[in-house]
Scaffold this motif. Sequence first.
Motif, short mmCIF file in Angstrom:
data_model
loop_
_atom_site.label_atom_id
_atom_site.label_comp_id
_atom_site.label_asym_id
_atom_site.label_seq_id
_atom_site.Cartn_x
_atom_site.Cartn_y
_atom_site.Cartn_z
N SER A 267 22.72 -52.81 -43.69
CA SER A 267 22.49 -51.41 -44.09
C SER A 267 22.00 -50.57 -42.92
N GLN A 277 26.55 -49.30 -50.51
CA GLN A 277 26.37 -48.58 -51.77
C GLN A 277 27.73 -48.44 -52.46
N ILE A 316 19.76 -50.27 -52.81
CA ILE A 316 21.07 -49.94 -52.26
C ILE A 316 21.91 -49.19 -53.30
N ASN A 319 21.06 -45.71 -53.43
CA ASN A 319 21.21 -45.03 -52.15
C ASN A 319 19.88 -44.85 -51.42
#
Length: 661
Positions: A267, A277, A316, A319
């Motif tokens: 990420s 995501q 995740i 977001n």
Amino acid sequence: MDEIKIKFLPDEVSVAVKQGELLLRAAHAAGVHINSSCGGQGTCGKCRVLIKSGAVQGGKTEKLSDHDYAKGYRLACLSHVIEPLEVEIPPESRMNRLVLDQNLSHKPTGRLAAPLNMDALKTKRHRLLVEKKFLHLAPPTMENNSSDLSRTLHALKKQFNIKNIEVDYHVIRNLARVLREGEWKATVTLLSAAAGSLREGRSADRLINIEPGDTAGRYYAVAVDVGTTTVCAELIDMNIRESAAEASDYNRQMKYGEDVISRIIYSQKNDGLATLQKSITDTINGVINTLIDAQKIDRGNICHITVSGNSVMTHILCNLDPRYIRTAPYTPTVNIMPPVKARELGVDLDDHAYLSAVPLVASYVGGDIVAGVLSSGIYRRKGNALFIDIGTNGEIVVGNKEWLVTASCSAGPAFEGGGIRHGMRAAEGAIEEIRIDPDNCEPVIFTIGEKKPRGICGSGIINIIAELLEVGLLDQNGKFRTDAPEGRIREGIDGMEYLLVPSDTSGIDGDIVITEVDIDNFMRAKGAMFAGYQTLLESVGLTYADLDEVIIAGAFGSYIDIEKSIIVGLLPDLPTERFSFIGNSSLAGAKMVTLSTELWEDAMRIAGMMTNFELSDNKSFMDYYVASLFFPHTEIKNFPTVMARFNNIERICGRMRKMHP
Ligand code: FES
């Protein structure tokens, strides 16, 4: 630069990539899954592929034997494409749908008291998290020309005594049309204040949709367990308060790493969070499409989605940057996520549908555990319970109706077949059971689906080690007996190993063995779990003897053999009747809170009452961990039934020595 064509077998999917591209990335681009536990770091050896034609650059580490390399196997994450290729993904590097069905098996075998059994939740006594109300409105007149909204709110108060309502703009935008289209009969959808109260200071129900006429008999919600590996969902017919369909899929984030740490690392790359995501919403959308197709319902009839997942998955999906979860002092962005429009997150539902997440406790104790504890009911009982979800991240809860303590321990991937030379997930061909003839050391192998053996699943590892211990081929340090008759026990590339299946009868291109390194990895995994139970119990001044019940949650847990798990020291030595399995408790909990605002409030209460213990820097945990690196444990007196069995081993070993001096 010229593009190079690659064809992946057996799916016959082709893709064109730039010269020099990594084969694993090319597979991602083609939508072809290759197992990659380490996220492409070259350390797990799970991305083995067979180059049928063409050549690649690289692709060899110590994770690939010279023998396999000579046959054309390469590690996809280390192989660069230099010319057109035909690449076969061998079965052990693919995913298998059977695992998904196991993750859906969430039917509890424990004794759950009302209101925690699904039948009790069918009664109207429970207020639903989202509900529809059919309204008859008085049409406006010159004498009463109050606004359409006042008229709607007045009808809600008069017919259902519901006051204190917040209204979504989307409802107001359509209000005039809908009321007239329905000739002043309309159905409103309300999201309960129980979910709304997640937002600080809010306590009002939320009017999230209005439709012309009476549609109160037609609406659905979706409960989703967002797992790191799999995503499992149920479509709930809210009118009859029952599950209408189930579906599951692999989490499409898997190609970016198999555990939460590798997802956090990914990420942090450019567009990494957005990519992850989108992967999870794509997975959820796919699962919802399956549910919709199964029941042939309108997408617009789905009003709500409840998700329960670990903290990283929840972040995740919503977001939120998960990076601070991983670094001291390990802070999540949020434990209690306010409800959010599903569409804002990319979930393909109508404008009015909201998504609510089961609250988290801490960075490594997520909504999946809160939902699990809820569905187990331990927070309502007087007796002391140990709740465990065995997996890469082992989750442990100890408590009763007065208090709950929890911890999460990083057990590593051994329970899912990771770190085990021939480890694999519980899929067809996985060895799940073994019997060894103590006279000649020859095994009888049992596999899932009675297919040719392809590897060893997590529950299989437990059973194999327990059997090796019981027949005396393995000592309590996890080392093979050096005086065993030759043949099955031999020196391999990773040291001593036991030959389970020779290549001529295996379903893979080679022998299937269990090595001392595998056994060592398993010992560390079970040691971490066991040390976790001990540390938590010590923190509240209890011992195993004080436990009234042990509840085992999760897909993996559902398949373990209690007695064998005690022999290897994964579970405490307690009478077997104290153990129960509750399957996918995260999904069950997500469903329960959707069917009952009372239980949603319980979930909030559970999250609030859980005290989290960080084990990573806990001295007792480290001491207990070291003491657990033995079969079943260095404190053998705490395993009286195993002691009795092991006395028997001595007898067997004595007999073997006589037969094979
Ligand atoms: S070794 Fe290639 S993904 Fe792990």
